[in-house]
Design a protein around this motif. Structure first.
Motif, PDB file in Angstrom:
ATOM      1  N   PRO B 526       7.448  39.502  28.648  1.00  0.00           N
ATOM      2  CA  PRO B 526       8.842  39.500  28.174  1.00  0.00           C
ATOM      3  C   PRO B 526       9.224  40.741  27.381  1.00  0.00           C
ATOM      4  O   PRO B 526      10.400  41.021  27.207  1.00  0.00           O
ATOM      5  CB  PRO B 526       8.913  38.258  27.287  1.00  0.00           C
ATOM      6  N   LEU B 527       8.220  41.504  26.928  1.00  0.00           N
ATOM      7  CA  LEU B 527       8.536  42.710  26.163  1.00  0.00           C
ATOM      8  C   LEU B 527       9.367  43.690  26.974  1.00  0.00           C
ATOM      9  O   LEU B 527      10.081  44.526  26.418  1.00  0.00           O
ATOM     10  CB  LEU B 527       7.250  43.376  25.683  1.00  0.00           C
ATOM     11  N   LEU B 529      11.920  43.142  28.332  1.00  0.00           N
ATOM     12  CA  LEU B 529      13.331  42.896  28.042  1.00  0.00           C
ATOM     13  C   LEU B 529      13.859  43.789  26.926  1.00  0.00           C
ATOM     14  O   LEU B 529      15.053  44.003  26.802  1.00  0.00           O
ATOM     15  CB  LEU B 529      13.525  41.429  27.639  1.00  0.00           C
ATOM     16  N   LEU B 530      12.942  44.321  26.137  1.00  0.00           N
ATOM     17  CA  LEU B 530      13.356  45.208  25.060  1.00  0.00           C
ATOM     18  C   LEU B 530      14.160  46.386  25.591  1.00  0.00           C
ATOM     19  O   LEU B 530      14.978  46.976  24.874  1.00  0.00           O
ATOM     20  CB  LEU B 530      12.097  45.711  24.337  1.00  0.00           C
TER      21      LEU B 530
END
Lengths: 767, 767
Positions: B526-527, B529-530
């Motif tokens: 999910p990082l 998404l940064l």
């Protein structure tokens, strides 16, 4: 004095002349509103010889005074000039709307509407009213609001009215509430009335709540940047929730991460550290490394992004505060210019004479005595000529608040007493003012403090209490006699001493007569110890700032309460009667709601979780409940649907916004104060400066008599006793002149003026 | 080039001449240290014809270069000049002490001493060592420290050594530790060794921990004002404790206020809101008005005085930061002036020639190639003459970090490829740089984000994961080929993309082979998404600031860990083995320590409070335990004496100090950054500027050959390949000149320079 036949440069509110400002440019607040000189040539000016014309001339001057006073008022209240009354009709409505009686009516209506919630179902048991009673009361209050709005409509005119956002919102809300109140009255029962949450609007809109409106505006101003960072916060929260779910959901003993929703909720609550370290323990018990997850999460969210939120708000705050101060100053300045233009005559277009100035003040400060009006003129009139120039006039707001008093010839209040008494009082004065006396008192207070600690631990109190109280009483008496009551009570610290001592005596009496309910007075005694902090400059600064901040803090508190109110209403409508003892036995917070009788040995003990006390059964309970938001959230969610979490989270975020602003505000105020005291180190340490702003005005005897004469001539029938008294005093004491001192306490605005001096100068020059 | 026979203006470290600075004025950091010109006349200067004299001259130049390099180093590290080596003996010690091998030794010794606590009783079970083993290791480490101190003594001289506070403290601690280690070795068992809490001193003193030392200094600087406010905080706490005791002690159901001590502890814990609202509920259940007490307490303490603490620290911070930056700049400037004086010759006392500059750099940056030394000279030499003036020389720190590279004639890395390949790569480059490609990627990331949420809720994942991973992989490849690896990896964001993608692939592999321990890699996905936050300028700013702050945050974290370490040691010595399951059944926190088997139906479930995991049984546990300080406090207090509360409260206050400083630091950094970006709005938005500092140096062919010749002449035997290569390139491409670009990333100091430009100018002029 001359100028009886002076003709105003500008005539206002005459027929056919729609006020000072043109009808079609509502935002002329920038200073070019005074430009319609050309009108003057069209207005027929009466000849000086005609007596009817003379009275008409006097009438136009009176009208001008009134409008100038209104301008000054608008400048003071930061009202925009496009709401300035533009016709005689609007003027009467304006005058009706702008007085304390009307303000009070507005306030009471607003408060009445809000406290109605206490009596409406679900009501506080002791205050429950029948439906028709509270609905009628509500209708009555709403009719009042409608009446107020009508008056406003007359004053503003339809055109401005519908363009004034706040008023339009109020009108819409009024309409909805009105309909609902009638429906309630017809059905004889309350329906789901979430719109009651909008009631604070009526309170916020009233004149006395200007500070709350300012706070709300500030909140809305910092909202965009706040939301940006909030999104970042939520984003990290969701990423970590997914991570946490993936990592810990395999652990059956971990209730915090077993679903994605729980995972998000747990991390949300973790932001407040309310569930820390419980939320970590199950995972930690399984694998010691899992604490890294929580440390990283807390470091990023709590220590980094939460501070970032604060930094963003602080930054907005910092910038906005300065800009606002500047625009306020400019607004005041243009208001003063408008007023000035209305006061000058055609014959002398760049000076205001005493007569005109006095006329202005009669409207602007009706309570002011003739003497003070004259002294104010003298204080402004720095050049010594008979007229005030525009530059002089620009200082009018600074001198308005001054309290005038003749400078005493002697130093002490007991100067006029017989010699023996004088010596005694002089002695007391010297003692009271001496360092030794101060330090003795500090020692007494310190000893008293230690004693209170010891005695509280031992639990036997009376003798010392009495003796210390007597000591404090003697000190207060000595100080009052030594310094004189006026000087004594003009210091905040002395007032504090005095009231604490009085309370201590009341407490003694209460103790003597064993009056249980007044017991709390006795326990206020340790507050005396606060005096110890006077010793150090830093503490004096801090405590002074605390007192200075108090009004603003109160308005911030009120703002917070208004948010609480709205949320409490919504909570009540949805969650009333959801929480009761032993209600949530299936949830994770079952313990907190438990109420069971436990038998230990042969004694039955009530084991309580107490949290069932926090419910939404009436508005008072709701207020209390919102403080324990997260345990309540679990309880309510277990009893209703998962969507109720939305309510609690929204509430928490709104509170967070307001709290961040409060913190930023305090931070800003203190940093400002510290910078100020660094910049003006000498002046803050200087005890003279602590007394506030002082101005001088010297009055010659001739001048005084002349003025008295002028006033008698022009203002037959008004009260001139203050002026006469002044003249008599001079006569009696055979002084050819008398010096008056005007004092007022220093406000934040004075500090800001001093801090931003240079920038303000640049501002003015650019104007 | 000329200047072979130049004689240094100042001779250093010659016999009888005790260095540049007089022995007796140790704090000459203010710039008048270069004043001893008169020495020169006493030194016999060798005639140019004599060959032995020639070599002696060269030797004195070499010595001067070395001292100048030391000055520059001292300026860079902010070492005071009174520790400057003043004799040949001191020089050798200085050189021994100032190199990375020695630093590393210092660091390792410090770390070794600290990690010994893992193995000493009470030890972490798996790392337990015998007493004679760990005592011997400790003695060894201490001997190393003693050796380091001896070297320092030789370098500083006895006089300076005993006046250097930090070193003296270190010596004392060393002495104590040494004695204790010997005692342990003799007795063959550990005694109560609280002094182990002092071990971090050895770590803090080593060169690499300069940032930690700075933090500690900052903490001590803001301590006085912090303590003032802390006293106010404690004062109010005690007053409220007395009030609370008086009001609530009559309630038998209220365990929080039944004694004065409990009352104080409850209110102390309430500061952290850790026991809120539990602390309020018993009183609240009895009388609803008692919530006023808690609201007033929290408003004053938590919202007012705690913020005041922050404001005070923030204010100190703000002021100190600027002053420090200025004094650092001035220190650097005087270091540069010292160095300059050592490099000029008697013949030309106001210019440094290439030869001398090169000599300096050979000592100051031994790894720098001959070409880069030459280019650095060119970059400094703005006037175009053959000499560097003092003004030019003042920029030396700015150009030292530059990485030099010849400016490419073409734009792209694939310019030299055949035409077809060029077209393909050109196409990729255009695609990659297009807005459309970026937005497609944003959409993919967003879709991926939504998908992750959905799939986490549904729990079936693989197909999309693979497909998205492939997508990201393709993107990374396209970007690398399109932009060229060098350009690609020079952006932090690209590096981030790359590593996350690589991790995603590793995760895929782990998933494919079902490797459980690597599962955490999958969840890092999910990082990605940064990346979405790159869209908005504000977020870019925030995230950039986050990365900039990272080193400083790390050092603050280390500081915090050092405090934790000391407290953990003390806790271990006193409270080891105090906490175990079901230990505290008589205390108010019994539930938290419970571990019982509960039978529900026919299943036996272990019901756990988990808190017994937080104990002081070894140092790792202690570290974890200190996070749950208040529950632990109750547990430990119930098992030991009431005085153990002192330990926990002290710990909490120390943590509070460090935390407040961290918050103030973050606040300061962000406010600085926001002010900066407001002041230089265009430059931050400008993508060119994001690349950092760029400088140009143009080299003519003649010049290059001449320099090569000079170097060959003077520096026989050193590596000149870089210079030769440059000449060859020019020759081959038939360019008469070549432009080199030097780049480095922007540091905080560059930003500060830009922010405080005017004030710095004033500073310099006053010098």
């Amino acid at each position: 004095m001359s100028g009886d036949d002076d003709v105003p440069l500008i005539l206002t509110w005459d027929d056919g002349n729609s006020g000072l400002l043109g009808e079609d440019d509502p935002d002329q607040a920038d200073g070019n509103g005074v430009g319609n000189y050309d009108n003057i040539n069209n207005v027929s000016i009466p000849g000086p010889s005609d007596s009817r014309a003379q009275s008409s001339l006097r009438h136009s001057w009176e009208m001008n005074y009134q409008e100038a006073a209104i301008y000054l008022q608008e400048g003071e209240n930061n009202d925009k000039f496009y709401t300035h009354p533009r016709s005689a009709l609007a003027l009467s409505a304006y005058l009706f709307v702008h007085n304390h009686l009307f303000y009070l009516m507005e306030l009471l209506t607003g408060v009445l509407l809000m406290i109605l919630s206490l009596a409406e179902a679900p009501a506080v048991p002791s205050l429950r009213l029948d439906v028709y009673v509270h609905a009628t009361l509500e209708l009555f209050a709403l009719v009042m609001v409608a009446f107020e709005l009508c008056m406003k409509l007359r004053w503003l005119g339809f055109h401005t009215f519908i363009r004034h956002k706040r008023t339009m919102v109020k009108t819409c809300v009024l309409f909805i509430q009105f309909t609902e109140a009638i429906v309630v009255l017809v059905r004889q029962t309350s329906h789901l009335r979430v719109t009651r949450a909008l009631r604070p609007i009526f309170l916020v809109d009233c004149r006395y709540c200007g500070a709350v409106r300012r706070n709300l505006r500030q909140i809305f101003q910092s909202l965009p940047s706040f939301i940006d960072i909030l999104l970042l916060l939520l984003f990290f929260m969701i990423i970590f929730a997914i991570l946490g779910f993936c990592l810990f959901s395999t652990n059956p003993a971990d209730p915090y991460f077993n679903t994605l929703e729980n995972s998000i909720v747990s991390l949300f609550v973790l932001l407040t550290t309310a569930n820390f370290p419980d939320v970590m323990m199950p995972a930690y018990a399984r694998n010691r490394c899992s604490c890294v997850f929580f440390i990283v999460y807390l470091s990023i969210e709590l220590y980094f992004i939460m501070n970032l939120l604060l930094a963003v708000v602080f930054d907005t705050f910092n910038g906005v505060e300065k800009v606002k101060f500047k625009s306020l100053l400019l607004h005041k300045r243009s208001a003063m210019r408008h007023a000035f233009q209305l006061l000058v005559s055609r014959q002398r277009p760049d000076g205001v004479s005493l007569k005109q100035f006095d006329g202005l003040l009669r409207f602007y400060r009706p309570r002011m005595s003739a003497r003070d009006r004259f002294l104010t003129f003298k204080a402004l009139n720095q050049s010594g000529t008979t007229m005030l120039s525009l530059e002089d006039f620009y200082k009018i707001y600074e001198v308005m608040g001054l309290k005038w008093r003749a400078r005493r010839s002697g130093e002490y209040w007991f100067d006029d007493l017989p010699h023996t008494a004088f010596l005694i009082f002089k002695g007391i004065n010297l003692v009271v003012k001496s360092k030794a006396f101060q330090y003795v008192m500090y020692i007494v207070v310190a000893v008293n403090g230690v004693w209170i600690l010891v005695e509280t631990n031992m639990l036997n109190s009376k003798p010392v209490c009495v003796c210390v109280c007597v000591f404090y009483g003697v000190e207060v008496l000595l100080k009052i006699t030594g310094l004189g009551p006026v000087a004594y009570f003009s210091s905040g610290w002395n007032l504090f001493d005095f009231s604490v001592t009085v309370f201590a005596f009341l407490g003694l009496i209460a103790l003597a007569f064993d009056m249980e309910p007044f017991y709390f007075i006795v326990v206020l005694r340790p507050l005396q110890l606060l005096r110890l902090f006077k010793i150090k400059q830093r503490y004096r600064n801090v405590l002074d700032t605390m007192f200075e901040l108090f009004p603003r803090m109160a308005s911030l508190g009120l703002t917070l309460i208004i948010f609480y109110y709205s949320f409490a209403i919504v909570g009540m409508e949805f969650f009333a009667d959801v929480i009761y003892p032993n209600c949530c036995n299936t949830s994770t917070v079952a313990d907190s709601y438990r109420q069971v009788n436990v038998t230990i040995g042969n004694r039955t003990v009530l084991e309580e979780g107490y949290y069932y006390l926090n419910n939404f059964n009436n508005i008072l309970n709701s207020f209390g409940s919102l403080n324990v938001v997260f345990i309540l959230q679990e309880g309510v969610t277990s009893q209703t649907s998962h969507w109720s979490r939305l309510y609690f989270m929204t509430f928490y975020i709104v509170t967070m916004v307001v709290m961040t602003i409060i913190v930023a505000f305090i931070l800003d105020a203190f940093v400002f104060r510290m910078n100020y005291s660094r910049k003006n180190r000498e002046s803050l340490d200087d005890p003279e400066d602590e007394k506030g702003i002082v101005m001088e005005a010297e009055v010659l005897q001739d001048e005084a008599l002349q003025t008295l004469d002028l006033y008698r001539h022009t203002l037959a029938g008004t009260n001139l006793s203050s002026l006469q008294e002044m003249c008599v005093t001079m006569e009696r004491n055979r002084h050819s002149s008398l010096v008056f001192l005007g004092r007022r306490s220093r406000t934040k605005s004075d500090l800001s003026m001093k801090m931003y001096q240079e920038e303000i100068q640049v501002c003015y020059e650019m104007m």
